[in-house]
Scaffold this motif. Structure first.
Motif, short mmCIF file in Angstrom:
data_model
loop_
_atom_site.label_atom_id
_atom_site.label_comp_id
_atom_site.label_asym_id
_atom_site.label_seq_id
_atom_site.Cartn_x
_atom_site.Cartn_y
_atom_site.Cartn_z
N GLY A 51 -33.79 14.08 68.40
CA GLY A 51 -33.34 13.81 67.03
C GLY A 51 -34.33 14.31 66.00
O GLY A 51 -33.95 14.91 64.99
N ALA A 52 -35.61 14.10 66.25
CA ALA A 52 -36.64 14.55 65.31
C ALA A 52 -36.71 16.07 65.24
O ALA A 52 -37.11 16.63 64.22
N ALA A 53 -36.26 16.74 66.30
CA ALA A 53 -36.24 18.21 66.31
C ALA A 53 -34.95 18.76 65.70
O ALA A 53 -34.78 19.97 65.60
N GLY A 54 -34.04 17.87 65.31
CA GLY A 54 -32.81 18.30 64.65
C GLY A 54 -31.58 18.33 65.53
O GLY A 54 -30.53 18.81 65.10
N VAL A 55 -31.70 17.83 66.75
CA VAL A 55 -30.54 17.76 67.65
C VAL A 55 -29.94 16.37 67.51
O VAL A 55 -30.52 15.40 67.99
N HIS A 56 -28.80 16.27 66.85
CA HIS A 56 -28.24 14.96 66.54
C HIS A 56 -27.03 14.60 67.37
O HIS A 56 -26.50 13.50 67.25
N GLU A 57 -26.59 15.52 68.21
CA GLU A 57 -25.49 15.22 69.14
C GLU A 57 -26.09 15.29 70.54
O GLU A 57 -26.41 16.38 71.04
N VAL A 58 -26.29 14.12 71.14
CA VAL A 58 -27.01 14.05 72.41
C VAL A 58 -26.21 13.23 73.41
O VAL A 58 -25.71 12.15 73.10
N VAL A 59 -26.11 13.78 74.63
CA VAL A 59 -25.48 13.09 75.74
C VAL A 59 -26.56 12.82 76.79
O VAL A 59 -27.33 13.72 77.13
N ALA A 60 -26.62 11.61 77.27
CA ALA A 60 -27.52 11.28 78.38
C ALA A 60 -26.67 11.08 79.62
O ALA A 60 -25.68 10.34 79.60
N VAL A 61 -27.05 11.73 80.70
CA VAL A 61 -26.37 11.56 81.98
C VAL A 61 -27.21 10.59 82.78
O VAL A 61 -28.37 10.87 83.10
N LEU A 62 -26.62 9.43 83.07
CA LEU A 62 -27.33 8.33 83.70
C LEU A 62 -26.69 7.98 85.04
O LEU A 62 -25.56 8.37 85.32
N PRO A 63 -27.42 7.19 85.87
CA PRO A 63 -26.83 6.76 87.14
C PRO A 63 -25.66 5.81 86.90
O PRO A 63 -25.51 5.26 85.79
N PRO A 64 -24.84 5.61 87.92
CA PRO A 64 -23.63 4.80 87.73
C PRO A 64 -23.87 3.31 87.58
O PRO A 64 -23.06 2.62 86.97
N GLU A 65 -24.97 2.80 88.10
CA GLU A 65 -25.20 1.35 88.07
C GLU A 65 -25.46 0.85 86.65
O GLU A 65 -25.76 1.64 85.76
N PRO A 66 -25.37 -0.44 86.45
CA PRO A 66 -25.63 -0.99 85.10
C PRO A 66 -27.03 -0.60 84.63
O PRO A 66 -27.95 -0.45 85.42
N ASP A 67 -27.15 -0.43 83.34
CA ASP A 67 -28.43 -0.01 82.76
C ASP A 67 -29.46 -1.12 82.90
O ASP A 67 -29.16 -2.30 82.68
N SER A 68 -30.67 -0.73 83.26
CA SER A 68 -31.74 -1.71 83.41
C SER A 68 -32.69 -1.69 82.22
O SER A 68 -33.77 -2.24 82.29
N GLY A 69 -32.27 -1.05 81.16
CA GLY A 69 -33.09 -0.98 79.96
C GLY A 69 -32.23 -0.64 78.77
O GLY A 69 -31.01 -0.51 78.87
N LYS A 70 -32.87 -0.46 77.64
CA LYS A 70 -32.16 -0.21 76.38
C LYS A 70 -31.62 1.22 76.32
O LYS A 70 -32.31 2.18 76.62
N VAL A 71 -30.36 1.32 75.88
CA VAL A 71 -29.73 2.61 75.60
C VAL A 71 -29.65 2.73 74.08
O VAL A 71 -29.07 1.87 73.42
N PRO A 72 -30.24 3.78 73.51
CA PRO A 72 -30.26 3.91 72.05
C PRO A 72 -28.86 3.99 71.44
O PRO A 72 -27.96 4.62 72.01
N GLU A 73 -28.71 3.38 70.29
CA GLU A 73 -27.45 3.46 69.54
C GLU A 73 -27.21 4.90 69.10
O GLU A 73 -28.13 5.60 68.68
N GLY A 74 -25.99 5.36 69.22
CA GLY A 74 -25.63 6.72 68.83
C GLY A 74 -25.71 7.72 69.97
O GLY A 74 -25.29 8.87 69.81
N LEU A 75 -26.23 7.30 71.09
CA LEU A 75 -26.34 8.18 72.25
C LEU A 75 -25.03 8.15 73.03
O LEU A 75 -24.48 7.08 73.30
N ILE A 76 -24.50 9.32 73.37
CA ILE A 76 -23.30 9.42 74.19
C ILE A 76 -23.76 9.33 75.64
O ILE A 76 -24.74 9.96 76.03
N VAL A 77 -23.06 8.54 76.46
CA VAL A 77 -23.47 8.34 77.85
C VAL A 77 -22.41 8.86 78.80
O VAL A 77 -21.23 8.59 78.64
#
Length: 143
Positions: A43-69
């Motif tokens: 985001g700080a570099a100017g990339v505002h459309e971001v998709v994170a590819v994560l494992p299938p299990e429930p998240d064990s930590g915070k997922v940032p708001e605005g992030l596509i998963v």
């Protein structure tokens, strides 16, 4: 059709079995997890459309708001499969000029590194298939 754009793909589907701390994306580093850090740097570099590819299990930590998963049920298929899953989550992937592939466990990547890659990618012919960061003439990530 919208203007061609660069997107971010955070590759974080690894379960971190060898690391022994759970999924790599949620490993804590100082005051944020690796996923939060990658999203912040992009985001700080100017990339505002971001998709994170994560494992299938429930998240064990915070997922940032605005992030596509996107979820990769088979992370052993490798980063190319994860990148394809990430692109499929975008509303208009046809207008994507390029994607910054950001492995979530490359925690030393700085905003300046991503900005340099984006600047180079923006200045090259659109027929170029990739821009590979180098350090002292050696390809790969700059760390």
């Amino acid at each position: 059709m919208s203007e061609a754009r660069f997107v971010g793909l955070i590759l974080g589907a690894g379960r971190g079995k060898r690391l022994g701390k759970g999924p790599k994306a949620f490993v804590q580093l100082e005051d944020e997890n690796l996923l939060e850090r990658a999203f912040r740097v992009l985001g700080a570099a100017g990339v505002h459309e971001v998709v994170a590819v994560l494992p299938p299990e429930p998240d064990s930590g915070k997922v940032p708001e605005g992030l596509i998963v996107a979820r990769n049920a088979t992370p052993e298929t490798g980063p190319l499969h994860s990148a394809q899953l990430g692109l499929s989550k975008l509303d208009d992937s046809a207008s994507v000029r390029g994607a910054v592939l950001y492995p979530v466990d490359h925690f030393r990547v700085q905003v300046e590194d991503v900005s340099a890659v984006l600047n180079e990618a923006s200045s090259v012919d659109s027929e170029v298939s990739r821009v590979v960061p180098t350090l002292f003439g050696t390809g790969g990530h700059p760390i």
